[in-house]
Structures are given as C-alpha cells and as structure tokens.
Enzyme design. Structure first.
Site, PDB file in Angstrom:
ATOM      1  N   GLU A 165       0.825  -1.213   0.000  1.00 24.17           N
ATOM      2  CA  GLU A 165       0.000   0.000   0.000  1.00 24.17           C
ATOM      3  C   GLU A 165       0.858   1.261   0.000  1.00 24.17           C
ATOM      4  O   GLU A 165       0.444   2.313  -0.473  1.00 24.17           O
ATOM      5  CB  GLU A 165      -0.918   0.023   1.238  1.00 24.17           C
ATOM      6  CG  GLU A 165      -2.035  -1.007   1.226  1.00 24.17           C
ATOM      7  CD  GLU A 165      -1.538  -2.423   1.484  1.00 24.17           C
ATOM      8  OE1 GLU A 165      -0.442  -2.591   2.046  1.00 24.17           O
ATOM      9  OE2 GLU A 165      -2.258  -3.360   1.091  1.00 24.17           O
ATOM     10  N   GLU A 237       9.781 -15.597   2.459  1.00 24.68           N
ATOM     11  CA  GLU A 237      11.030 -14.833   2.357  1.00 24.68           C
ATOM     12  C   GLU A 237      10.997 -13.805   3.468  1.00 24.68           C
ATOM     13  O   GLU A 237      10.307 -12.792   3.352  1.00 24.68           O
ATOM     14  CB  GLU A 237      11.105 -14.105   1.002  1.00 24.68           C
ATOM     15  CG  GLU A 237      11.237 -15.009  -0.183  1.00 24.68           C
ATOM     16  CD  GLU A 237      12.590 -15.671  -0.269  1.00 24.68           C
ATOM     17  OE1 GLU A 237      13.516 -15.246   0.458  1.00 24.68           O
ATOM     18  OE2 GLU A 237      12.708 -16.624  -1.039  1.00 24.68           O
ATOM     19  N   CYS A 271      16.572  -7.038   2.551  1.00 26.47           N
ATOM     20  CA  CYS A 271      16.647  -8.164   3.492  1.00 26.47           C
ATOM     21  C   CYS A 271      18.023  -8.823   3.473  1.00 26.47           C
ATOM     22  O   CYS A 271      18.445  -9.396   4.469  1.00 26.47           O
ATOM     23  CB  CYS A 271      15.558  -9.178   3.195  1.00 26.47           C
ATOM     24  SG  CYS A 271      15.489  -9.598   1.468  1.00 26.47           S
TER      25      CYS A 271
HETATM   26  P1  NAD Z   1       5.999  -6.207   7.970  1.00 23.89           P
HETATM   27  O1  NAD Z   1       6.246  -7.655   7.976  1.00 23.89           O
HETATM   28  O2  NAD Z   1       5.057  -5.654   8.990  1.00 23.89           O
HETATM   29  O3  NAD Z   1       5.461  -5.791   6.556  1.00 23.89           O
HETATM   30  C1  NAD Z   1       6.055  -6.283   5.404  1.00 23.89           C
HETATM   31  C2  NAD Z   1       4.972  -6.400   4.351  1.00 23.89           C
HETATM   32  O4  NAD Z   1       4.034  -7.365   4.778  1.00 23.89           O
HETATM   33  C3  NAD Z   1       4.204  -5.101   4.150  1.00 23.89           C
HETATM   34  O5  NAD Z   1       4.056  -4.861   2.782  1.00 23.89           O
HETATM   35  C4  NAD Z   1       2.880  -5.348   4.851  1.00 23.89           C
HETATM   36  O6  NAD Z   1       1.841  -4.701   4.198  1.00 23.89           O
HETATM   37  C5  NAD Z   1       2.737  -6.836   4.760  1.00 23.89           C
HETATM   38  N1  NAD Z   1       1.971  -7.390   5.884  1.00 23.89           N
HETATM   39  C6  NAD Z   1       2.039  -7.014   7.197  1.00 23.89           C
HETATM   40  N2  NAD Z   1       1.171  -7.737   7.936  1.00 23.89           N
HETATM   41  C7  NAD Z   1       0.553  -8.592   7.080  1.00 23.89           C
HETATM   42  C8  NAD Z   1      -0.447  -9.599   7.223  1.00 23.89           C
HETATM   43  N3  NAD Z   1      -0.975  -9.892   8.421  1.00 23.89           N
HETATM   44  N4  NAD Z   1      -0.845 -10.262   6.122  1.00 23.89           N
HETATM   45  C9  NAD Z   1      -0.310 -10.001   4.909  1.00 23.89           C
HETATM   46  N5  NAD Z   1       0.634  -9.068   4.700  1.00 23.89           N
HETATM   47  C10 NAD Z   1       1.061  -8.374   5.771  1.00 23.89           C
HETATM   48  O7  NAD Z   1       7.382  -5.442   8.067  1.00 23.89           O
HETATM   49  P2  NAD Z   1       7.723  -3.913   7.790  1.00 23.89           P
HETATM   50  O8  NAD Z   1       8.127  -3.321   9.085  1.00 23.89           O
HETATM   51  O9  NAD Z   1       6.755  -3.209   6.931  1.00 23.89           O
HETATM   52  O10 NAD Z   1       8.968  -4.197   6.845  1.00 23.89           O
HETATM   53  C11 NAD Z   1      10.256  -4.402   7.307  1.00 23.89           C
HETATM   54  C12 NAD Z   1      10.523  -5.858   7.504  1.00 23.89           C
HETATM   55  O11 NAD Z   1      10.161  -6.628   6.375  1.00 23.89           O
HETATM   56  C13 NAD Z   1      11.998  -6.034   7.675  1.00 23.89           C
HETATM   57  O12 NAD Z   1      12.305  -6.101   9.028  1.00 23.89           O
HETATM   58  C14 NAD Z   1      12.316  -7.311   6.955  1.00 23.89           C
HETATM   59  O13 NAD Z   1      12.443  -8.322   7.906  1.00 23.89           O
HETATM   60  C15 NAD Z   1      11.132  -7.640   6.145  1.00 23.89           C
HETATM   61  N6  NAD Z   1      11.437  -7.745   4.712  1.00 23.89           N
HETATM   62  C16 NAD Z   1      11.962  -8.901   4.244  1.00 23.89           C
HETATM   63  C17 NAD Z   1      12.233  -9.061   2.897  1.00 23.89           C
HETATM   64  C18 NAD Z   1      12.779 -10.359   2.329  1.00 23.89           C
HETATM   65  O14 NAD Z   1      12.968 -10.467   1.128  1.00 23.89           O
HETATM   66  N7  NAD Z   1      13.022 -11.381   3.104  1.00 23.89           N
HETATM   67  C19 NAD Z   1      11.985  -8.021   2.031  1.00 23.89           C
HETATM   68  C20 NAD Z   1      11.437  -6.854   2.546  1.00 23.89           C
HETATM   69  C21 NAD Z   1      11.150  -6.743   3.880  1.00 23.89           C
END
Ligand code: NAD
Length: 465
Positions: A165, A237, A271
């Site tokens: 979003e 991931e 990540c």
């Molecule tokens: P987050 O996990 O809260 O959010 C990450 C994404 O997941 C967002 O786009 C969010 O909209 C979505 N999300 C959150 N809750 C959800 C749910 N209940 N159901 C479905 N989707 C949901 O984390 P954040 O604080 O926004 O992002 C940072 C974290 O994301 C980092 O700490 C890192 O660990 C992780 N990350 C990992 C990768 C990877 O490739 N492994 C890539 C990007 C971010």
C-alpha cells in the site's frame, strides 16, 4: 505527476466497490501525493472468482517493461525514495526474471521411473498447484512481485497479488505491462487494502492453493501458521541480519567499495543487506578507514535528483527505529565513524552510518535494523567469527572476503545461511536460488527450484493390458 492507483481485477482497473482509498506519501517531503484503492471482501470475491477462471493462462510482458523502464522508474522513486538509477535497474531485472521463468516453463519435466514389472509404465507429471495468493512489501515494489508472479505463471498458475500500500503505483505498472501484452482477464489480480484482513480471508479460502509472502519474520510466522492450518503450500522470504566476514588476507579495497555500495543500496532497506561486519584484528583499523571513506562518498537526497546515491527511508517509523538502535549502540560503547543522525526537516532521511566497536549487547547486533547502518567489530579466530555469524536465529544472506582457498571452502560448509557470496556481491540473478534458512524462511524464489513450489507432482502408473 504521481498517479492514483486502482485495483486490477478480472482484466479491469477499477476503484474498490465501496470507494475506499488510502493516502500515499512521498518519503522525501512527507506530502500526500496520491491515493490507492482499498479492497474489501467484496472486491476480493471478484478477484477470487476471476482468478479461478483465469487459471492456466499467461503471456509475457518483459518487452513492454523494458520499453517503459524510464517512466516506471520515475514513478517508483516518487513513492519509494530510491535513486532513479536503482529503480531502473530493478525494472530491467524484473524483465529478465519474466524472460527467465518463461523459458523455465518449458523445462518442468516429470520422470519415467523404471518399473519392476515388464508391462507397467510409471511416470510423474508436474502440474500447476492452482491459484496463488502473494503478499509483497514496499522495499522492492516490482522485484518482490515479479519473482512470485513469473514463477506462478510459468508453472501454469493464476495469481492474486496483495501489493504494498505504501508504494502502489510502480507494481501497478508491472501488472499493466502484462495486461497490455494481452494476458487474459483473471490470470492476474492486484489488490491493496488492510494486509491482515486480506491475508486472513485469502489464505483459508478454498480457491487458493499456495501462498508466498515476503516481509518480516513476525508476520511470516503468523501467515505460515495460517497456511499450515489450511494445508496450503507456502514460500516464506523473511528477515535477515547478514554477517560479513573479512579475513586478514582479504582484498580490502574491493571489500570496502563493494560492501559500501551494497549496504546502502535502497537506504539499507534490503533483506540481504550486509549488516554485521566481523573483521579480523590485523586488518580492522585499515578496513574501518577504507569502508568509512567509501561511505562518506554517498550522496543523500531526493532520488529524482542527479548524483543522489541514497534516498530517504520509506516509512517514518523506520527512521525512529534506526535512530533508537544507533543511540542504544552508542550508549553501549559503539562509536560512529560517519553518520549517526537523522536529517532535520522534511522527509525520512537518516545519514549513512558506520558504527565501529559495536558490542554484542547492543540491540542492533540482534535486531534487524533494515536501514542505513553498518555494525563493525573485530574478531581473532575463524571459529570465533563463525560462532558470531551463526549466533542469530536468522539465516538469509552472508558475505565473506578471503584469498585463502581453505578458508573459502570451509565457509561454504560452516556459515548457516541460505546464500553466501565470497569475494564479490553476487545475489539476485533469476537463475540462482534466493531464499533463507532458520527464521529467515523457507523455499527459494530464484533458479529452477523456485518453480517447483508452484507445481505438484502426480504419480501415474499404467499396466499395459
Ligand atoms: P511487515 O512484515 O510488517 O510488513 C512487510 C509487508 O508485509 C508489508 O508490505 C505489509 O503490508 C505486509 N503485511 C504485514 N502484515 C501482514 C499480514 N498480516 N498479512 C499479509 N501481509 C502483511 O514489516 P515492515 O516493518 O513493513 O517491513 C520491514 C521488515 O520486512 C523487515 O524487518 C524485513 O524483515 C522484512 N522484509 C523482508 C524481505 C525479504 O525479502 N526477506 C523483504 C522486505 C522486507
């Protein structure tokens, strides 16, 4: 100009049925620059019905993406903050991913298994698992989707993507490239809304046969549990806290230059970003000096401006988090050799920061910073370095620099991570695996194994009677 973003359902761009939207802000100015449509259950039902119809059909869109790379890069930089050159690389890589998986689609071979009886033929068929639900984050708005989408389509699946979003318009351009290439209605749906509401509705839904999530370990564990409860296949991931091992015999100039670029790409919101720098005592001071000098050359600013090499962080709360982690590390005895502060004024800017002599008691040594901070500390022996590298529950990426062949070979066995890059930065090609172990998740999003998770194996045995 920054476009408003609609939902893409059943071959049409449209607003949510109830008309609800969410604001999109520019992380460089804090201004609201547009709106993204917010899906509710009734919108998801339309996407589910269409995805069911669209199952098994797809066409490629890589050429359109390449043609439009400049326009889409400008859109991505406005919503995500990364320098426009990095945005363009992401888009061109996405086109490569599409091409690669399109090719891989022709190699989803089954097997003929020699039988014990003369007149029996035993075979396995690889069949698409069915409609997929994918959930992707904001750090690589296109790349995170294209890996899931291309593998799913190559396997013959249809897919509903719940996009980020915070950065909705550039992913919409990816879907547009597929739509304009002629993908039949229903093969792909793109929705935005309240993430938890959407995942709790789609994952248990009988139409969905597989899920793929990229995001934090916390959310990943929750979604994996939900998938398990409903017996759905899942690729995860998740977060990482990548160790970097620099040995006495390393090429320090190459290491300093390559790691400075890699650490601060996308303002560290990656990540696989190198994070815990473990440096052998004999070269500690020299590496700190070279690395700090390379980091000082970075130019922080609005990613649309010429010469800028690091943009703002995407979310205001990420700056608060980084600031707290840096202050905590300094309170525990770490020293900033460059950076260390948020930038006053508009936008989510935090200085590219190098902290040296960081003690293990600093929170940042155990919590994923996901921002522009490198943590440096010395080590004495190989065993000590390996113990620290493997200390955390994460196991996504790891890096090392050494010219000793015995060290290099041992690292491949000893470092607990899904990916290890030695003497260069070599991750993220479509044809190579991309994924973690331990709390960093399971499954891979690159290479031939990536398509496996969108396929199921059917065993057929036939007697010739
Ligand atoms: P987050 O996990 O809260 O959010 C990450 C994404 O997941 C967002 O786009 C969010 O909209 C979505 N999300 C959150 N809750 C959800 C749910 N209940 N159901 C479905 N989707 C949901 O984390 P954040 O604080 O926004 O992002 C940072 C974290 O994301 C980092 O700490 C890192 O660990 C992780 N990350 C990992 C990768 C990877 O490739 N492994 C890539 C990007 C971010």
């Amino acid at each position: 100009m920054y476009p408003d973003t609609q939902l893409y359902i059943d071959g049409q761009w449209r607003n949510a049925l109830a008309g609800k939207t969410l604001p999109v802000t520019n992380p460089a100015s804090d201004e609201v620059i547009g709106q993204v449509a917010h899906a509710a259950t009734e919108d998801l039902d339309l996407a589910l019905a269409a995805t069911e119809r669209g199952f098994n059909l797809w066409r490629k869109a890589a050429a359109l993406l390449r043609e439009r790379a400049d326009t889409i890069a400008a859109i991505m930089t406005q919503e995500q903050g990364k320098p426009v050159a990095q945005a363009k690389i992401e888009i061109l890589n996405a086109a490569d991913v599409i091409d690669w998986f399109a090719g891989e689609a022709t190699r989803t071979y089954g097997q003929i298994i020699p039988s014990r009886a003369r007149d029996v033929q035993q075979q396995t068929l690889k069949l698409p698992v069915g409609p997929v639900a994918a959930f992707t984050p904001w750090n690589f708005p296109i790349n995170q989707i294209v890996r899931k989408l291309s593998a799913a389509l190559a396997a013959g699946c249809s897919i509903i993507v719940k996009g980020p979003e915070e950065t909705p318009a550039s992913p919409a351009e990816l879907i547009k490239a597929f739509a304009d290439a002629g993908i039949p209605a229903g093969v792909i749906a793109l929705v935005y809304g309240t993430p938890a509401e959407i995942s709790e509705y789609l994952i248990p839904h009988p139409t969905i046969r597989k899920i793929s999530f990229t995001g934090s370990t916390r959310v990943g564990k929750h979604l994996a549990a939900l998938a398990g409860q409903h017996m759905k296949k899942a690729t995860m991931e998740l977060g990482g806290h990548a160790p970097v091992l620099i040995f006495d015999d390393a090429d320090l100039d190459a290491a300093a230059k390559e790691l400075a670029q890699s650490k601060f790409r996308n303002a560290g919101q990656v990540c696989i970003a190198p994070t815990r720098f473990l440096i052998q005592q004999g070269v500690y001071e020299a590496f700190v000096e070279k690395f700090t000098a390379a980091v000082r050359e970075l130019k922080l600013g609005n990613g649309l401006e010429d010469g800028v090499t690091m943009g703002p962080m995407v979310l205001g709360r990420s700056v608060d988090n980084i600031e707290a982690l840096v202050q905590d590390a300094i309170a525990h005895g770490a020293k900033a050799s460059t950076g260390g502060k948020r930038v006053a004024g508009k936008g989510n800017f935090f200085e590219p920061t190098v902290l040296r002599d960081v003690p293990l008691s600093a929170r940042a040594m155990s919590e994923e910073p996901f921002g522009p901070v490198a943590l440096l500390r010395p080590f004495a022996t190989y065993d000590e370095a390996i113990a620290e590298a493997n200390r955390l529950p994460y196991g996504l990426a790891a890096y090392a620099y050494s010219r000793n062949i015995a060290t290099v070979n041992a690292l491949g066995r000893d470092v607990e991570s899904g990916m290890l890059s030695i003497n260069h930065i070599g991750f993220g090609l479509p044809e190579t695996p991309f994924g973690g172990v331990k709390d960093s998740g399971h499954g891979t999003e690159g290479g031939s194994e990536a398509i496996e998770s969108y396929l199921e194996t059917r065993f057929v045995t036939v007697a010739g009677r």
